[in-house]
Every structure is written in structure tokens, then in C-alpha cells.
Enzyme design. Sequence first.
Site, PDB file in Angstrom:
ATOM      1  N   GLY A   1       4.955   3.678  -9.157  1.00 31.28           N
ATOM      2  CA  GLY A   1       5.647   2.395  -9.330  1.00 31.28           C
ATOM      3  C   GLY A   1       4.667   1.234  -9.194  1.00 31.28           C
ATOM      4  O   GLY A   1       4.617   0.331 -10.030  1.00 31.28           O
ATOM      5  N   HIS A   2       3.852   1.272  -8.127  1.00 30.79           N
ATOM      6  CA  HIS A   2       2.829   0.231  -7.945  1.00 30.79           C
ATOM      7  C   HIS A   2       1.868   0.223  -9.136  1.00 30.79           C
ATOM      8  O   HIS A   2       1.479  -0.842  -9.628  1.00 30.79           O
ATOM      9  CB  HIS A   2       2.009   0.500  -6.678  1.00 30.79           C
ATOM     10  CG  HIS A   2       2.790   0.477  -5.391  1.00 30.79           C
ATOM     11  ND1 HIS A   2       2.963   1.590  -4.613  1.00 30.79           N
ATOM     12  CD2 HIS A   2       3.412  -0.539  -4.748  1.00 30.79           C
ATOM     13  CE1 HIS A   2       3.664   1.261  -3.524  1.00 30.79           C
ATOM     14  NE2 HIS A   2       3.954  -0.019  -3.589  1.00 30.79           N
TER      15      HIS A   2
ATOM     16  N   LYS B   1      12.768  -2.595  -8.873  1.00 28.46           N
ATOM     17  CA  LYS B   1      13.257  -1.819  -7.721  1.00 28.46           C
ATOM     18  C   LYS B   1      13.697  -2.758  -6.587  1.00 28.46           C
ATOM     19  O   LYS B   1      14.682  -2.500  -5.918  1.00 28.46           O
ATOM     20  CB  LYS B   1      12.117  -0.888  -7.278  1.00 28.46           C
ATOM     21  CG  LYS B   1      12.150  -0.403  -5.872  1.00 28.46           C
ATOM     22  CD  LYS B   1      12.958   0.845  -5.749  1.00 28.46           C
ATOM     23  CE  LYS B   1      12.970   1.432  -4.355  1.00 28.46           C
ATOM     24  NZ  LYS B   1      12.301   0.713  -3.318  1.00 28.46           N
TER      25      LYS B   1
ATOM     26  N   SER C   1       7.406   3.937  -1.175  1.00 31.15           N
ATOM     27  CA  SER C   1       6.518   4.444  -0.116  1.00 31.15           C
ATOM     28  C   SER C   1       7.354   5.103   0.974  1.00 31.15           C
ATOM     29  O   SER C   1       6.915   6.049   1.617  1.00 31.15           O
ATOM     30  CB  SER C   1       5.694   3.302   0.476  1.00 31.15           C
ATOM     31  OG  SER C   1       5.008   2.627  -0.552  1.00 31.15           O
TER      32      SER C   1
ATOM     33  N   GLN D   1       7.825  -9.505   7.553  1.00 32.03           N
ATOM     34  CA  GLN D   1       9.011  -9.108   6.788  1.00 32.03           C
ATOM     35  C   GLN D   1       9.734  -7.905   7.382  1.00 32.03           C
ATOM     36  O   GLN D   1      10.681  -7.400   6.796  1.00 32.03           O
ATOM     37  CB  GLN D   1       8.658  -8.892   5.323  1.00 32.03           C
ATOM     38  CG  GLN D   1       7.813  -7.676   5.010  1.00 32.03           C
ATOM     39  CD  GLN D   1       7.377  -7.682   3.564  1.00 32.03           C
ATOM     40  OE1 GLN D   1       6.564  -8.493   3.145  1.00 32.03           O
ATOM     41  NE2 GLN D   1       7.922  -6.773   2.757  1.00 32.03           N
TER      42      GLN D   1
ATOM     43  N   GLN E   1      14.203  -9.332  -4.274  1.00 38.22           N
ATOM     44  CA  GLN E   1      12.893  -9.895  -3.923  1.00 38.22           C
ATOM     45  C   GLN E   1      12.304 -10.687  -5.094  1.00 38.22           C
ATOM     46  O   GLN E   1      11.856 -11.824  -4.930  1.00 38.22           O
ATOM     47  CB  GLN E   1      11.948  -8.760  -3.527  1.00 38.22           C
ATOM     48  CG  GLN E   1      10.503  -9.168  -3.394  1.00 38.22           C
ATOM     49  CD  GLN E   1       9.656  -8.060  -2.800  1.00 38.22           C
ATOM     50  OE1 GLN E   1       9.564  -7.934  -1.585  1.00 38.22           O
ATOM     51  NE2 GLN E   1       9.026  -7.265  -3.646  1.00 38.22           N
TER      52      GLN E   1
ATOM     53  N   GLY F   1       0.800  -1.217   0.000  1.00 38.15           N
ATOM     54  CA  GLY F   1       0.000   0.000   0.000  1.00 38.15           C
ATOM     55  C   GLY F   1       0.834   1.269   0.000  1.00 38.15           C
ATOM     56  O   GLY F   1       2.022   1.256  -0.282  1.00 38.15           O
ATOM     57  N   TYR F   2       0.156   2.389   0.326  1.00 40.67           N
ATOM     58  CA  TYR F   2       0.714   3.735   0.182  1.00 40.67           C
ATOM     59  C   TYR F   2       1.186   3.878  -1.272  1.00 40.67           C
ATOM     60  O   TYR F   2       2.349   4.150  -1.565  1.00 40.67           O
ATOM     61  CB  TYR F   2       1.833   4.010   1.187  1.00 40.67           C
ATOM     62  CG  TYR F   2       1.877   5.474   1.575  1.00 40.67           C
ATOM     63  CD1 TYR F   2       0.879   6.017   2.386  1.00 40.67           C
ATOM     64  CD2 TYR F   2       2.870   6.317   1.100  1.00 40.67           C
ATOM     65  CE1 TYR F   2       0.882   7.365   2.712  1.00 40.67           C
ATOM     66  CE2 TYR F   2       2.886   7.668   1.427  1.00 40.67           C
ATOM     67  CZ  TYR F   2       1.891   8.185   2.234  1.00 40.67           C
ATOM     68  OH  TYR F   2       1.904   9.515   2.551  1.00 40.67           O
ATOM     69  N   LEU F   3       0.228   3.674  -2.162  1.00 34.59           N
ATOM     70  CA  LEU F   3       0.521   3.464  -3.583  1.00 34.59           C
ATOM     71  C   LEU F   3       1.127   4.689  -4.251  1.00 34.59           C
ATOM     72  O   LEU F   3       0.790   5.833  -3.928  1.00 34.59           O
ATOM     73  CB  LEU F   3      -0.770   3.073  -4.317  1.00 34.59           C
ATOM     74  CG  LEU F   3      -1.448   1.799  -3.820  1.00 34.59           C
ATOM     75  CD1 LEU F   3      -2.702   1.520  -4.661  1.00 34.59           C
ATOM     76  CD2 LEU F   3      -0.502   0.601  -3.861  1.00 34.59           C
TER      77      LEU F   3
HETATM   78  P1  AMP Z   1       5.885  -2.461  -1.763  1.00 28.87           P
HETATM   79  O1  AMP Z   1       4.507  -1.900  -1.561  1.00 28.87           O
HETATM   80  O2  AMP Z   1       6.977  -1.474  -1.524  1.00 28.87           O
HETATM   81  O3  AMP Z   1       6.083  -3.789  -1.083  1.00 28.87           O
HETATM   82  O4  AMP Z   1       5.993  -2.769  -3.325  1.00 28.87           O
HETATM   83  C1  AMP Z   1       5.042  -3.568  -3.960  1.00 28.87           C
HETATM   84  C2  AMP Z   1       5.532  -3.884  -5.346  1.00 28.87           C
HETATM   85  O5  AMP Z   1       5.752  -2.680  -6.071  1.00 28.87           O
HETATM   86  C3  AMP Z   1       6.874  -4.643  -5.347  1.00 28.87           C
HETATM   87  O6  AMP Z   1       6.851  -5.609  -6.387  1.00 28.87           O
HETATM   88  C4  AMP Z   1       7.857  -3.546  -5.659  1.00 28.87           C
HETATM   89  O7  AMP Z   1       9.037  -4.012  -6.303  1.00 28.87           O
HETATM   90  C5  AMP Z   1       7.050  -2.683  -6.608  1.00 28.87           C
HETATM   91  N1  AMP Z   1       7.604  -1.328  -6.631  1.00 28.87           N
HETATM   92  C6  AMP Z   1       7.881  -0.545  -5.560  1.00 28.87           C
HETATM   93  N2  AMP Z   1       8.461   0.607  -5.980  1.00 28.87           N
HETATM   94  C7  AMP Z   1       8.554   0.533  -7.326  1.00 28.87           C
HETATM   95  C8  AMP Z   1       9.062   1.396  -8.337  1.00 28.87           C
HETATM   96  N3  AMP Z   1       9.602   2.583  -8.053  1.00 28.87           N
HETATM   97  N4  AMP Z   1       8.996   0.983  -9.629  1.00 28.87           N
HETATM   98  C9  AMP Z   1       8.458  -0.227  -9.935  1.00 28.87           C
HETATM   99  N5  AMP Z   1       7.954  -1.076  -9.030  1.00 28.87           N
HETATM  100  C10 AMP Z   1       8.008  -0.714  -7.757  1.00 28.87           C
END
Ligand code: AMP
Length: 283
Positions: free
Chosen positions: A36-37, A149, A186, A61, A153, A31-33
Site C-alpha cells: 500500500g505504501h 484506506k 502495518s 496521533q 485522514q 513505516g513498516y512498509l
Molecule cells: P501509515 O504508515 O499507516 O500511516 O500509512 C501511510 C500512508 O499509506 C497513508 O497515506 C495511508 O493511507 C497509506 N496506506 C496505508 N495502507 C494503505 C493501503 N492498503 N493502500 C493504500 N494506501 C495505504
Amino acid sequence: MQVFDTVSGLREFLAAHRAASKRIGLVPTMGYLHAGHLSLVHAARRECDVVVMSIFVNPKQFGPQEDFATYPRDMEGDLHQACEAGVDAVFAPSVQEMYPPGFLTEVAVHELTAPLCGASRPGHFNGVTTVVAKLFNIVGPDRAYFGQKDYQQVTVLRQMATDLCMPLEVITCPTVREPDGLAMSSRNAYLNPAERQAALVLSRALRLAEERLAQGERQGARLTATLRDCIVKEPLARIDYVAVCDPDTLREVAQISDPVLVALAVYIGKTRLIDNALLHAEN
Ligand code: AMP
């Protein structure tokens, strides 16, 4: 767009789609979209019939000294953005729903989780693989979308899916950046204006790596030292790791070959940021 907070509710919604042989895409997030999301949603929207986004800040995690309690959350804003981006179903379970009393299982991928973020964040990837294995079992996606990013993972999750014969494709989407180069995250919300400026040192270091490779640098240790020199010039930055790695094994390389992964984790003030680039080193 429908929103579910129970496994059974989401499964009921997906059963009809699965019966109709619809292709299901899953975008796991905390969340906190940000854009990138949403780029993952757009990719899923292009390639699948039904797009499911999970929004779950996964306590497993986060280490005990990490930012689980303060991790930014905005469910209302997230639902609005997810709906606008064309998500069909959001799965936003409680911690209780994901880890009911008596939960005893952990999924662990070895070796790929040892270096880089695995070394600095013990247990982190076991939390990630456990929650994502659960999400894969709940949703049964044909494709699951992750960002480059978090390169380690997605590498770990692809290995998990292969090793455990999970019948889905793990898709990596490019890192989305702010106009000035900072990778969207986020956690960028934690940065004050001076730190936000200082955070540009990560993307600057990756550009420097690209330049040095273009100039013929092929020694991993020398490239790492160059990048460290660049980063320590920024007073608000403290290096966690700088690594020049094999993109498949994630092990550091002495002699650089093509392609090569340059991966960084740097604290800017109290905020730990990561970034990486998959770079060419043709001879
Ligand atoms: P998170 O909410 O940070 O766990 O991210 C959820 C998904 O969004 C994961 O697959 C991240 O790799 C992807 N993500 C986060 N930031 C970016 C970004 N700047 N560009 C592309 N994907 C992203």
C-alpha cells in the site's frame, strides 16, 4: 537513496532540486512498509522528479491507551523497500527532532474530524494534521500522496492544505488489498492466524454494501444495520463504527445519494482495523 534524520539535512538536499524547479513528491508514512505504501511511491515516481518518503511513528496521533510503544517498526527493511521502489530521500527523524523541547503548536481541522475515527480516537487527527503540516513545511512538496484506506485522514489533510493556503496538491491513491480482500495495513502484523481470517469480515461487509446498493437500498440506517448484522456474525469481531456517509462532509446520511462512503472500524481481537469504500448509488 539518501537518508536524513534532521530537518536541516533534508532541506539542504532539497534546496538544489527546488532551485532546478524539480517537482517534489512527498509520501508520509509511519513505516513498516507494505505494498500500500509502495503504491504511493509508484504514483509519486510517475508524477514527480524527486520522491521523498517520511518514516516517523508520530506519538501525537496515538492516544494514551493506544499502540505507540508496540507499533511495528523495521527501519532496515523499510529503507531496503523504499530504495527498491525508487525513493530518492527518506526522512526518518527522531521524536526529539520533530518535537524539540518547547514545542507548543497544534494544527486542528474542525468538523471533518468529529465523526468516524475522530469520535473513537480523541486528539488523533490533531496529531496527524500537526505532523503533516510540519512535514509539508519541511519538504515543500508539489504533491503529497495518501491512501484512500485512511479516507477521513486524506479528507482532513486536503481541507488543512486548502484552508492554510499550502501550495501543494493532496493526491488520494486507491486502497491496496491482499488477494483475499483484506486492506493492507502495518497493523495486520498484530493478527494471529484466526484473527487474520476473521479480519476478512471488513472487506466482506463492504462487498455486501455494494450488493445492497446495486439492489436499490437507499436508506442509510437500513444499510448500516445490514452491515452490522454481517459483522457481528464473526465471533472475533467487535464493531467500533459502521457508517454510511456523505463523502465530502463525512456526516452520516439518512437518504443515500451517489456517491456514498461506507466506512468501518472493527476490532479483531485487540487490533483495530479500518476500511472503507466509495460506492455508487445511481438511480
Ligand atoms: P501509515 O504508515 O499507516 O500511516 O500509512 C501511510 C500512508 O499509506 C497513508 O497515506 C495511508 O493511507 C497509506 N496506506 C496505508 N495502507 C494503505 C493501503 N492498503 N493502500 C493504500 N494506501 C495505504
